[in-house]
Design an enzyme around this catalytic site. Structure first.
Site, PDB file in Angstrom:
ATOM      1  N   ARG A  91      -1.076  -4.755  -6.213  1.00  0.00           N
ATOM      2  CA  ARG A  91      -0.927  -6.196  -6.203  1.00  0.00           C
ATOM      3  C   ARG A  91       0.413  -6.263  -7.149  1.00  0.00           C
ATOM      4  NH1 ARG A  91      -5.534  -7.939  -8.851  1.00  0.00           N
ATOM      5  NH2 ARG A  91      -6.464  -8.280  -6.894  1.00  0.00           N
ATOM      6  N   HIS A  96       0.944  -1.243   0.042  1.00  0.00           N
ATOM      7  CA  HIS A  96       0.099  -0.072  -0.065  1.00  0.00           C
ATOM      8  C   HIS A  96       0.659   1.206  -0.011  1.00  0.00           C
ATOM      9  CE1 HIS A  96      -3.323  -3.008   1.098  1.00  0.00           C
ATOM     10  NE2 HIS A  96      -2.796  -3.143   2.133  1.00  0.00           N
TER      11      HIS A  96
HETATM   12 ZN    ZN Z   1      -3.067  -4.923   2.928  1.00  0.00          ZN
END
Ligand code: ZN
Length: 317
Positions: free
Chosen positions: A196, A101
């Site tokens: 991702r 993140h």
């Molecule tokens: Zn996470």
């Protein structure tokens, strides 16, 4: 009811269907949702993708985001433009894709003003010998780029052993993923921004899921925090006490194991509470495993009775 006539706010959780989900959220936690692919219960959430509804008292039917906007006093009049946290229970029956993140500054610029995402996990349950992905083995940014470009995932990805009751802090920039047969409670910033990095080469409907390699490389911290620093076992916690287990700029997290009776003063802007095991009561209101509620600002003395384990969270004023 608290000292000043302030009510607890019980939330109606929002559950999500995920290919890696299972049945435990329904069968063990009692959420009335069909399907054998229940991955996440958004227990205390004001996120637009799952805005929890109050299920009791005078505010019944209002969403948490409405409560935040209309009754800031119940949350200590905090200077945030939205309810800052998101509490989830996650049941992974399969390995999740490996993610990272951004922080607030990166998300602000690259994600349309969203918050970044700092999160932490409490391991509610896992198998003997379980592990999860946290961190990576690249020593420099150059090496990281090379390993990703050459697909040297086995070498890059770092797995760390976990046990039931462990606590894991995941700062922005930390490569991470839950593996199969792990049930966690996640406390995180109110954000859904995820990059991702790797999906084990799996296919969904015949196609690989989208990866976000460039953004991942932008935000991954190199080198990663050591494995020892990443997973902490919570030992010597006192029963019937609000044990602070972690605090950072984004949240403070507590564990509370009630055995008989626990009394404490609600002296925080708000306390978001989730019952992970057992049952009991909070100032007379019955609660059980799977319940999520907020103890508002100014509630006064909280008295919990019974036999139960909770994780609670708040933010700094
Ligand atoms: Zn996470």
């Amino acid at each position: 009811m608290g000292n000043e006539g302030i009510e607890l706010l019980f939330l109606e959780p929002v559950c999500t269907h995920n290919i890696w989900g299972g049945k435990r959220l329904r069968e063990e936690f009692g959420y009335p949702v069909e399907g054998d692919d229940l991955g996440e219960c958004w227990g205390i959430s004001a996120h637009p993708e799952g805005d929890g509804m109050i299920r009791n008292g005078s505010f019944r039917g209002k969403t948490l985001s409405q409560m935040w906007a209309e009754h800031p006093d119940l949350f200590g009049n905090l200077p945030y433009d939205r309810y800052p946290l998101l509490t989830k229970i996650i049941d992974a029956q399969d390995d999740l894709s490996i993610q990272v993140h951004p922080d607030d500054a990166y998300a602000q610029v690259h994600e349309n003003g969203s918050l970044g995402k700092t999160e932490c996990w409490f391991i509610c349950d896992c198998k003997e010998g379980a592990a999860l992905v946290i961190g990576h083995n690249a020593k420099t940014a150059e090496e990281l780029k090379e390993m990703v470009a050459e697909g040297r995932w086995q070498e890059l990805i770092r797995e760390v052993p976990i046990h039931k009751g462990d606590f894991i802090q995941i700062d922005p920039g930390t490569v991470h993923a839950i593996k199969a047969d792990t049930l966690i409670l996640e406390t995180q910033q109110n954000s859904a921004i995820t990059y991702r990095l790797y999906d084990y080469g799996r296919l969904q409907n015949g196609k690989p899921r989208e990866l976000h390699i460039d953004k991942s490389l932008d935000v991954i911290t190199v080198p990663a925090k050591s494995a020892e620093e990443s997973v902490r076992s919570l030992t010597n916690l006192q029963e019937n006490k609000l044990n602070q287990i972690y605090t950072c700029e984004k949240y403070t997290v507590f564990k509370l194991d009630v055995n008989g009776s626990a009394v404490f003063e609600q002296r925080f802007p708000f306390l978001a509470a989730s019952v992970l095991e057992g049952q009991g009561s909070v100032n007379g209101a019955e609660v059980r495993k799977g319940d999520h509620f907020i103890i508002p600002c100014g509630y006064g003395n909280v008295e919990m009775k019974g036999n139960m384990s909770l994780i609670l969270s708040t933010v700094e004023e």
